[in-house]
Design a protein around this motif. Structure first.
Motif, mmCIF file in Angstrom:
data_model
loop_
_atom_site.group_PDB
_atom_site.id
_atom_site.type_symbol
_atom_site.label_atom_id
_atom_site.label_comp_id
_atom_site.label_asym_id
_atom_site.label_seq_id
_atom_site.Cartn_x
_atom_site.Cartn_y
_atom_site.Cartn_z
ATOM 1 N N LEU A 103 0.725 -1.294 0.065
ATOM 2 C CA LEU A 103 0.117 0.018 0.145
ATOM 3 C C LEU A 103 0.910 1.387 -0.179
ATOM 4 N N ALA A 104 2.012 1.407 0.769
ATOM 5 C CA ALA A 104 2.791 2.433 0.795
ATOM 6 C C ALA A 104 3.463 2.636 -0.585
ATOM 7 N N GLY A 105 4.009 1.532 -1.025
ATOM 8 C CA GLY A 105 4.522 1.670 -2.375
ATOM 9 C C GLY A 105 3.665 2.102 -3.470
ATOM 10 N N GLY A 106 2.441 1.779 -3.262
ATOM 11 C CA GLY A 106 1.163 1.880 -4.328
ATOM 12 C C GLY A 106 0.999 3.633 -4.337
ATOM 13 N N SER A 107 1.278 4.046 -3.212
ATOM 14 C CA SER A 107 1.027 5.701 -2.938
ATOM 15 C C SER A 107 1.809 6.236 -3.998
ATOM 16 N N THR A 108 3.008 6.063 -4.038
ATOM 17 C CA THR A 108 3.954 6.738 -4.887
ATOM 18 C C THR A 108 3.660 6.922 -6.317
ATOM 19 N N GLY A 109 2.993 5.530 -7.078
ATOM 20 C CA GLY A 109 2.790 5.374 -8.418
ATOM 21 C C GLY A 109 1.387 6.140 -8.620
ATOM 22 N N LEU A 110 0.624 6.317 -7.701
ATOM 23 C CA LEU A 110 -0.729 7.059 -7.587
ATOM 24 C C LEU A 110 -0.393 8.493 -7.640
ATOM 25 N N VAL A 111 0.578 8.993 -7.156
ATOM 26 C CA VAL A 111 0.642 10.515 -6.719
ATOM 27 C C VAL A 111 1.253 10.993 -8.071
ATOM 28 N N SER A 112 2.391 10.383 -8.528
ATOM 29 C CA SER A 112 3.248 11.320 -9.575
ATOM 30 C C SER A 112 2.596 11.626 -10.792
ATOM 31 N N PRO A 113 1.700 10.770 -11.548
ATOM 32 C CA PRO A 113 1.073 11.421 -12.721
ATOM 33 C C PRO A 113 0.143 12.786 -12.506
ATOM 34 N N PRO A 114 -0.652 12.558 -11.373
ATOM 35 C CA PRO A 114 -1.562 13.672 -10.991
ATOM 36 C C PRO A 114 -0.943 15.086 -10.941
ATOM 37 N N TYR A 115 0.025 15.033 -10.212
ATOM 38 C CA TYR A 115 0.784 16.181 -9.997
ATOM 39 C C TYR A 115 1.426 16.947 -11.265
ATOM 40 N N GLY A 116 1.808 16.001 -11.948
ATOM 41 C CA GLY A 116 2.130 16.582 -13.466
ATOM 42 C C GLY A 116 1.235 17.077 -14.126
ATOM 43 N N ALA A 117 0.127 16.280 -14.079
ATOM 44 C CA ALA A 117 -1.182 16.968 -14.656
ATOM 45 C C ALA A 117 -1.790 18.290 -13.899
ATOM 46 N N ALA A 118 -1.600 18.331 -12.622
ATOM 47 C CA ALA A 118 -2.065 19.292 -12.012
ATOM 48 C C ALA A 118 -1.343 20.711 -12.503
ATOM 49 N N ILE A 119 -0.123 20.362 -12.500
ATOM 50 C CA ILE A 119 0.888 21.853 -12.853
ATOM 51 C C ILE A 119 0.531 22.102 -14.184
ATOM 52 N N ALA A 120 0.237 21.192 -15.133
ATOM 53 C CA ALA A 120 -0.211 21.524 -16.732
ATOM 54 C C ALA A 120 -1.300 22.322 -16.680
ATOM 55 N N LEU A 121 -2.128 21.817 -15.824
ATOM 56 C CA LEU A 121 -3.525 22.516 -15.833
ATOM 57 C C LEU A 121 -3.610 24.151 -15.377
ATOM 58 N N TRP A 122 -3.190 24.150 -14.051
ATOM 59 C CA TRP A 122 -2.978 25.219 -13.148
ATOM 60 C C TRP A 122 -1.962 26.109 -13.049
ATOM 61 N N ILE A 123 -0.721 25.767 -13.558
ATOM 62 C CA ILE A 123 0.478 26.445 -13.375
ATOM 63 C C ILE A 123 0.957 27.196 -14.615
ATOM 64 N N LYS A 124 1.137 28.406 -14.897
ATOM 65 C CA LYS A 124 1.591 29.211 -16.256
ATOM 66 C C LYS A 124 2.723 28.258 -16.539
ATOM 67 N N GLU A 125 2.722 28.099 -17.903
ATOM 68 C CA GLU A 125 3.923 27.392 -18.466
ATOM 69 C C GLU A 125 5.279 27.489 -18.418
ATOM 70 N N PRO A 126 5.625 29.170 -18.285
ATOM 71 C CA PRO A 126 7.033 29.302 -17.918
ATOM 72 C C PRO A 126 7.713 28.679 -16.655
ATOM 73 N N LEU A 127 6.510 28.486 -15.663
ATOM 74 C CA LEU A 127 6.883 28.065 -14.329
ATOM 75 C C LEU A 127 6.815 26.383 -14.109
ATOM 76 N N GLN A 128 6.275 25.790 -15.075
ATOM 77 C CA GLN A 128 5.990 24.564 -15.090
ATOM 78 C C GLN A 128 6.947 23.507 -14.701
ATOM 79 N N GLY A 129 8.121 23.709 -15.233
ATOM 80 C CA GLY A 129 9.352 22.905 -15.054
ATOM 81 C C GLY A 129 9.938 22.971 -13.526
ATOM 82 N N LYS A 130 10.060 24.361 -13.320
ATOM 83 C CA LYS A 130 10.344 24.662 -11.656
ATOM 84 C C LYS A 130 9.199 23.828 -10.824
ATOM 85 N N ALA A 131 8.009 24.166 -11.155
ATOM 86 C CA ALA A 131 6.921 23.607 -10.303
ATOM 87 C C ALA A 131 7.187 22.050 -9.959
ATOM 88 N N ASN A 132 7.452 21.258 -11.044
ATOM 89 C CA ASN A 132 7.747 19.587 -11.409
ATOM 90 C C ASN A 132 8.905 19.508 -10.585
#
Length: 372
Positions: A103-132
């Motif tokens: 379960l603990a290991g599964g949490s890491t797989g679940l969390v990585s893609p959505p934060y990348g998506a959240a940054i792409a959705l809600w952070i301005k493009e020039p700041l996306q690399g730094k946010a990631n």
């Protein structure tokens, strides 16, 4: 959305899932090992479950993030971390321990893609690399916390995991309140990890697997190695882990470094650094200064490499941020599964020194792979 409003809770969620729920196992392994009387091979197999669970959950998260948006997966990741930590804390057998690890290991797989998506959705493009890269640096903060806990609570690993679970609950509530509930107006193409998609990115697939495999030995066995090889106090052993985390926080500058020297140069330089770290331990594990130098090199290089793979993956899969993170991190985890199991067997067969030397060479060789 304001940069800090998304990045700060993101950093803490990554700290919980990666730092507390996943990588803390290597630091606490000697005490867990003693409590259950496990062999090195069994320890390696259980450790590999972190990465095995990751392989399955990152596939699920990549697809579901594309379909439903990031909020659901981020909250599910926090829930997995919370219950995994609670189960590990109360484990009375290797089987129960293994369930908590899954379960603990599964949490890491679940969390990585959505934060990348959240940054792409809600952070301005020039700041996306730094946010990631800054969100990814949350791993380092989690590692520092685990090191401090080891100093204060050793050998009470069950209480330690219970405290981690309490932190996980607080962070889960914070993210529940921050991540927007409404459906995002921007939609991604549907993410699918198909063979045809992987054929279009052979370099990132091979590089991610090799870097994952070469890092697994250090994460799982470095603390145990120096403990049996030198006359270290518990404080010195815990500080070794803290050094990894403190220097790993520099990985938050990864986006700026890549912009300055380029993806290829950054990949090679930090891949070589990551390989030097286990070789230094293999040469003189009983030398405190050299051990801390190895920890610093590994902390910077490995956590920087994770951020680099995010940037590289998003460039390869530019139309889908969750897929851009999902592919390299899946391959990274496959490498870690293989690397962790092999490391456990090799340590028992040929000893720590030769094993760490072999893993260091693998990382150095892999660092010369072309990124384009």
């Amino acid at each position: 959305m304001k940069f800090t409003k998304l990045v700060f809770p993101g950093v803490t969620m990554i700290a919980v899932t990666y730092g507390l729920a996943r990588y803390s196992y290597g630091l606490l392994l000697p005490n867990i090992h003693a409590a259950f009387g496990m062999s090195d091979l069994v320890s390696g197999i259980i450790s590999s479950l972190f990465y095995l669970a990751y392989c399955f959950t990152i596939l699920y998260s990549t697809v579901m993030t594309s379909r439903k948006g990031p909020r659901q997966m981020i909250l599910l990741a926090g829930s997995f971390a919370l219950f995994g930590l609670l189960i590990i804390s109360g484990a009375r057998s290797e089987w129960t321990l293994a369930l908590g690890v899954l379960l603990a290991g599964g949490s890491t797989g679940l969390v990585s893609p959505p934060y990348g998506a959240a940054i792409a959705l809600w952070i301005k493009e020039p700041l996306q690399g730094k946010a990631n890269t800054w969100i990814n640096s949350g791993t380092s903060i989690g590692i520092v916390v685990t090191g401090m806990a080891a100093i204060l609570l050793t050998p009470h690993w069950r209480i330690t995991y219970l405290i981690y679970a309490a932190i996980a609950l607080i962070v889960l509530i914070w993210n529940y309140k921050i991540i927007p509930q409404e459906e995002p107006s921007l939609r991604f193409e549907q993410g699918r990890l198909t063979l045809s998609a992987l054929k279009g990115s052979p370099s990132i697939v091979i590089g991610s697997i090799l870097m994952g495999a070469s890092s697994a030995c250090f994460w799982t066995f470095s603390r145990s190695y120096i403990e049996v090889s030198g006359d270290y106090t518990n404080l010195e052993l815990s500080l070794f882990w803290i050094v990894i985390g403190l220097f790993g926080t520099l990985s938050g500058l990864g986006g700026a470094v890549i912009e300055k020297i380029g993806l290829q140069a950054a990949y090679t330089i930090f891949g070589v650094m990551m390989g030097i770290a286990p070789i230094l331990l293999a040469v003189a594990p009983g030398d405190l200064l050299l051990a801390y130098t190895a920890a610093a090199l590994f902390g910077i290089a490995n956590l920087f490499m994770c951020g680099l793979l995010i940037v590289w993956g998003i460039r390869v899969f530019s139309s889908n941020a969750s897929l851009g993170i999902g592919v390299p991190f899946l391959m990274l985890s496959i490498g870690q599964v293989i690397g962790s199991i092999l490391a456990g067997g090799l340590v028992g067969g040929i000893g720590y020194a030769l094993t760490f030397g072999i893993y260091g060479i693998v990382s150095i060789v892999a660092s010369f792979l072309r990124t384009a």
